[in-house]
Design a protein around this motif. Structure first.
Motif, PDB file in Angstrom:
ATOM      1  N   TYR A   1       1.883   8.407   6.993  1.00  0.00           N
ATOM      2  CA  TYR A   1       1.417   7.838   5.741  1.00  0.00           C
ATOM      3  C   TYR A   1       2.564   7.282   4.904  1.00  0.00           C
ATOM      4  N   SER A   2       3.754   7.857   5.059  1.00  0.00           N
ATOM      5  CA  SER A   2       4.922   7.317   4.358  1.00  0.00           C
ATOM      6  C   SER A   2       5.226   5.894   4.806  1.00  0.00           C
ATOM      7  N   PHE A   3       5.047   5.626   6.088  1.00  0.00           N
ATOM      8  CA  PHE A   3       5.302   4.291   6.616  1.00  0.00           C
ATOM      9  C   PHE A   3       4.230   3.307   6.160  1.00  0.00           C
ATOM     10  N   VAL A   4       2.983   3.757   6.062  1.00  0.00           N
ATOM     11  CA  VAL A   4       1.924   2.881   5.554  1.00  0.00           C
ATOM     12  C   VAL A   4       2.229   2.447   4.122  1.00  0.00           C
ATOM     13  N   CYS A   5       2.667   3.400   3.305  1.00  0.00           N
ATOM     14  CA  CYS A   5       3.061   3.051   1.933  1.00  0.00           C
ATOM     15  C   CYS A   5       4.212   2.044   1.933  1.00  0.00           C
ATOM     16  N   GLY A   6       5.079   2.145   2.917  1.00  0.00           N
ATOM     17  CA  GLY A   6       6.215   1.243   3.003  1.00  0.00           C
ATOM     18  C   GLY A   6       5.815  -0.213   3.126  1.00  0.00           C
ATOM     19  N   VAL A   7       4.739  -0.482   3.863  1.00  0.00           N
ATOM     20  CA  VAL A   7       4.265  -1.860   4.015  1.00  0.00           C
ATOM     21  C   VAL A   7       3.926  -2.451   2.654  1.00  0.00           C
ATOM     22  N   VAL A   8       3.214  -1.684   1.839  1.00  0.00           N
ATOM     23  CA  VAL A   8       2.795  -2.155   0.520  1.00  0.00           C
ATOM     24  C   VAL A   8       4.016  -2.429  -0.370  1.00  0.00           C
ATOM     25  N   VAL A   9       4.968  -1.498  -0.380  1.00  0.00           N
ATOM     26  CA  VAL A   9       6.145  -1.633  -1.232  1.00  0.00           C
ATOM     27  C   VAL A   9       6.979  -2.850  -0.834  1.00  0.00           C
ATOM     28  N   ILE A  10       7.206  -3.029   0.448  1.00  0.00           N
ATOM     29  CA  ILE A  10       8.035  -4.146   0.925  1.00  0.00           C
ATOM     30  C   ILE A  10       7.414  -5.484   0.531  1.00  0.00           C
ATOM     31  N   LEU A  11       6.111  -5.628   0.746  1.00  0.00           N
ATOM     32  CA  LEU A  11       5.461  -6.910   0.482  1.00  0.00           C
ATOM     33  C   LEU A  11       5.389  -7.223  -1.008  1.00  0.00           C
ATOM     34  N   ILE A  12       5.025  -6.243  -1.833  1.00  0.00           N
ATOM     35  CA  ILE A  12       4.899  -6.495  -3.277  1.00  0.00           C
ATOM     36  C   ILE A  12       6.239  -6.914  -3.879  1.00  0.00           C
TER      37      ILE A  12
END
Length: 448
Positions: free
Chosen positions: A184-195
């Motif tokens: 789940y930490s990696f899933v959150c990473g996708v959102v942070v990187i793109l925003i």
């Protein structure tokens, strides 16, 4: 636009420019805190870890100088550096999404290569854009703000497994499956990187070349063919202070991969008495490795508020040396404790060293590099960190058991010793003459 006529930017202009760095560093923080445990869940042994980490320095060595050389000669309707960091963020987010879910070690390694290639494509333009757009007086502040973003992104990434534990996400594993706290930490990473990448892309307007038609005519059809000649010319003409910086980079960046490869494992081994993935407490111990990285980055974040002023007062080489010395003592002090809180205190000292590592060399480079070649020199500065990492990853596995006793904490002690050597070498760097020459050349170009 020439450096001599660059306007003073507001705080929020610099902030928007640097904000994308937060997401890029979240991606790096995820891999630094979690990649060694992920490799071990897939069956990798401790002595294989350095070789598996080769993706970072190899892609950095190949990509960052190339992106620097290409972007120096590029201008698009979106700007010079912005297209590169946006594409890097898009591709990197895909690799982050799938990395903890693939079932085989070779797939994880493949995604790691894609992730690091993408992150290196994005990272160099962020560094170069500060040199492009920020005047000499504000550069220490701008690079300190980038350090703030690096720390903030990596703090969040490092703490995500612990945050997941707090909210009740499972840390259970049979030694071969990756726990949900990591996934789940990696899933959150996708959102942070793109925003964050889209924010910097939308909010930053790069300065075009002064004579854009002349620039395009000069570089038409030459962007790719000029890469090797440009790299060779930059190496041949490299300012003396950057050549002196290489020796500091050599020793410190030979040591730093040891921290990413073995810190989490050292905490599991010595604090939780869990030396293998199937031992009770291994998942929690490696998660506390994320906490340790978070403490390091919090310290770095705090130091970033003061580093610009201390450089103006004491000089870049002295600040660099003191930071490295404090960081080295932090690594060595871990030999004296098996207590989690004392280990975290040691990582606070390491955070001071890390602040110097990720801030001072780029300030040096921006001040001494010719304005029209700042991208390629930023790329070469980053390449300097890649060669020693490759050397470490090809050699440490051969001596991990015999010299380091098969103990991940001894690897951290070696990193500390190398930091102390780097502190001594940093005192030899003298940027004053090269910076004066660079400034005089810029002023002469402005008059022309």
């Amino acid at each position: 636009m020439n450096s001599g006529i660059k306007p003073r930017l507001s705080f929020w202009q610099v902030w928007n420019m640097c904000f994308g760095f937060f997401g890029i560093q979240y991606g790096f923080g995820l891999q630094q805190a979690n990649l060694s445990p992920i490799f071990t869940y897939h069956g990798a042994s401790y002595d294989q870890l350095p070789l598996l980490w080769l993706a970072g320095p190899v892609t950095g060595l190949l990509i960052q100088p190339l992106i620097g050389a290409i972007s120096d000669r590029t201008w698009t309707s979106f700007g010079r550096r912005k297209p590169f960091f946006l594409w890097g963020a898009l591709i990197g987010s895909v690799a982050v999404m799938f990395m903890p879910y693939v079932p085989e070690l070779w797939m994880v390694v493949g995604l790691f290569w894609i992730l690091d290639a993408a992150m290196n494509t994005a990272m160099e333009p962020y560094r170069a854009m500060v040199g492009d757009m920020v005047n000499r007086e504000q550069r220490p502040f701008a690079f300190a703000l980038q350090t703030f973003m690096i720390s903030g992104g990596q703090i969040l990434a490092s703490l995500m497994p612990v945050i997941m534990l707090f909210f009740g996400v499972s840390a259970l594993t049979d030694g071969t499956t990756i726990p949900d706290i990591v996934k789940y930490s990696f899933v959150c990473g996708v959102v942070v990187i793109l925003i964050t990448a889209f924010w910097s892309f939308a909010k930053t307007n790069e300065y075009p070349p002064e004579n854009i038609e002349e620039f395009k005519a000069k570089n038409k059809g030459k962007v790719l063919s000029s890469i090797l000649p440009d790299l060779w010319s930059a190496l041949k003409d490299m300012p003396l202070s950057l050549r002196q910086l290489w020796w500091v980079k050599l020793v410190t960046w030979f040591g730093l991969p040891l921290m990413w490869q073995y810190l989490s494992l050292s905490i599991a081994y010595h604090v939780y008495d869990a030396p293998t993935p199937d031992a009770a407490g291994f998942a929690e111990g490696t998660a506390q490795g994320g906490t340790a990285f978070a403490v390091m980055h919090v310290t770095t974040l705090i130091v970033s508020f003061f580093i610009a002023k201390t450089i103006h007062k004491f000089g870049d080489n002295k600040v660099y040396a003191v930071c490295l010395a404090i960081g080295g003592l932090g690594f060595l002090s871990m030999q004296l404790t098996t207590d989690l809180y004392m280990t975290l205190a040691c990582m606070a000292l390491v955070g001071v060293g890390w602040a110097g590592v990720i801030t001072v060399p780029f300030i040096m480079c921006a001040n001494v590099a010719p304005a029209m070649r700042i991208g390629i020199y930023m790329g070469l500065i980053n390449a300097m960190i890649c060669l020693p990492q490759i050397m470490e990853m090809l050699s440490i596995g051969l001596v991990y058991d015999s010299v380091l006793g098969g103990d991940p904490r001894n690897a951290l002690a070696l990193c500390g010793l190398l930091f102390l050597v780097g502190a001594v070498l940093a005192l030899r760097i003298d940027t004053s003459k090269d910076a004066l020459i660079s400034q005089q050349n810029e002023e002469q170009e402005q008059r022309i």
